[in-house]
Scaffold this motif. Structure first.
Motif, mmCIF file in Angstrom:
data_model
loop_
_atom_site.group_PDB
_atom_site.id
_atom_site.type_symbol
_atom_site.label_atom_id
_atom_site.label_comp_id
_atom_site.label_asym_id
_atom_site.label_seq_id
_atom_site.Cartn_x
_atom_site.Cartn_y
_atom_site.Cartn_z
ATOM 1 N N GLY A 26 -19.907 40.540 15.043
ATOM 2 C CA GLY A 26 -19.441 39.615 16.060
ATOM 3 C C GLY A 26 -19.901 38.182 15.890
ATOM 4 O O GLY A 26 -19.552 37.325 16.693
ATOM 5 N N GLU A 27 -20.688 37.896 14.859
ATOM 6 C CA GLU A 27 -21.166 36.532 14.602
ATOM 7 C C GLU A 27 -19.975 35.616 14.317
ATOM 8 O O GLU A 27 -19.059 35.980 13.589
ATOM 9 C CB GLU A 27 -22.116 36.537 13.395
ATOM 10 C CG GLU A 27 -22.722 35.209 13.059
ATOM 11 C CD GLU A 27 -23.830 34.806 14.022
ATOM 12 O OE1 GLU A 27 -24.180 33.619 14.026
ATOM 13 O OE2 GLU A 27 -24.352 35.669 14.761
ATOM 14 N N MET A 28 -19.979 34.408 14.905
ATOM 15 C CA MET A 28 -18.904 33.445 14.669
ATOM 16 C C MET A 28 -19.061 32.834 13.280
ATOM 17 O O MET A 28 -20.150 32.416 12.911
ATOM 18 C CB MET A 28 -18.930 32.347 15.737
ATOM 19 C CG MET A 28 -17.744 31.414 15.673
ATOM 20 S SD MET A 28 -16.159 32.203 15.975
ATOM 21 C CE MET A 28 -16.247 32.499 17.702
ATOM 22 N N MET A 29 -17.981 32.819 12.509
ATOM 23 C CA MET A 29 -18.005 32.265 11.162
ATOM 24 C C MET A 29 -17.937 30.740 11.220
ATOM 25 O O MET A 29 -17.374 30.162 12.153
ATOM 26 C CB MET A 29 -16.823 32.780 10.339
ATOM 27 C CG MET A 29 -16.748 34.282 10.209
ATOM 28 S SD MET A 29 -18.019 34.969 9.135
ATOM 29 C CE MET A 29 -19.208 35.496 10.338
ATOM 30 N N PHE A 30 -18.502 30.079 10.216
ATOM 31 C CA PHE A 30 -18.480 28.621 10.156
ATOM 32 C C PHE A 30 -17.360 28.122 9.241
ATOM 33 O O PHE A 30 -16.551 27.298 9.640
ATOM 34 C CB PHE A 30 -19.828 28.085 9.671
ATOM 35 C CG PHE A 30 -19.854 26.593 9.558
ATOM 36 C CD1 PHE A 30 -19.822 25.798 10.688
ATOM 37 C CD2 PHE A 30 -19.892 25.985 8.316
ATOM 38 C CE1 PHE A 30 -19.827 24.418 10.590
ATOM 39 C CE2 PHE A 30 -19.905 24.607 8.211
ATOM 40 C CZ PHE A 30 -19.870 23.833 9.342
ATOM 41 N N ALA A 31 -17.299 28.617 8.008
ATOM 42 C CA ALA A 31 -16.283 28.185 7.047
ATOM 43 C C ALA A 31 -15.999 29.311 6.063
ATOM 44 O O ALA A 31 -16.896 30.078 5.707
ATOM 45 C CB ALA A 31 -16.743 26.941 6.296
ATOM 46 N N ALA A 32 -14.760 29.393 5.624
ATOM 47 C CA ALA A 32 -14.378 30.390 4.626
ATOM 48 C C ALA A 32 -15.050 30.062 3.294
ATOM 49 O O ALA A 32 -15.248 28.891 2.961
ATOM 50 C CB ALA A 32 -12.865 30.408 4.464
ATOM 51 N N VAL A 33 -15.386 31.090 2.523
ATOM 52 C CA VAL A 33 -15.971 30.870 1.199
ATOM 53 C C VAL A 33 -14.893 30.590 0.159
ATOM 54 O O VAL A 33 -15.167 30.020 -0.883
ATOM 55 C CB VAL A 33 -16.875 32.039 0.744
ATOM 56 C CG1 VAL A 33 -18.096 32.152 1.640
ATOM 57 C CG2 VAL A 33 -16.109 33.341 0.696
ATOM 58 N N ALA A 34 -13.646 30.986 0.456
ATOM 59 C CA ALA A 34 -12.519 30.719 -0.442
ATOM 60 C C ALA A 34 -11.229 30.729 0.367
ATOM 61 O O ALA A 34 -11.102 31.445 1.352
ATOM 62 C CB ALA A 34 -12.447 31.768 -1.542
ATOM 63 N N THR A 35 -10.288 29.905 -0.058
ATOM 64 C CA THR A 35 -8.963 29.846 0.557
ATOM 65 C C THR A 35 -7.915 29.920 -0.530
ATOM 66 O O THR A 35 -8.018 29.242 -1.543
ATOM 67 C CB THR A 35 -8.788 28.537 1.358
ATOM 68 O OG1 THR A 35 -9.776 28.495 2.390
ATOM 69 C CG2 THR A 35 -7.411 28.445 1.983
#
Length: 67
Positions: A26-35
């Motif tokens: 349930g931790e909120m993500m900050f940024a994707a590691v890859a797009t």
């Protein structure tokens, strides 16, 4: 080995391009590691939770506005 899953963004992401919460803890993500841009408005983001190291992907489609 880490488990990788794909989730439907309608359930995992807040807003059209918002940040998802980790499906495991349930931790909120900050940024994707890859797009990855897959063409025709399709985008795949890969995430790794900093709290529990869970890896997952979100897929979304951005539709063109109606004319």
């Amino acid at each position: 080995m880490r488990e990788i899953i794909a989730t439907h963004t309608g359930l995992a992401v807040i807003g059209i391009l918002g940040r998802p919460a980790c499906p495991r803890c349930g931790e909120m993500m900050f940024a994707a590691v890859a797009t990855e841009f897959r063409g025709k408005g399709r985008i795949c983001n890969s995430w790794v939770c900093e709290a529990c190291d869970y890896e997952f992907r979100t897929d979304l489609e951005i539709k063109s506005p109606a004319k």
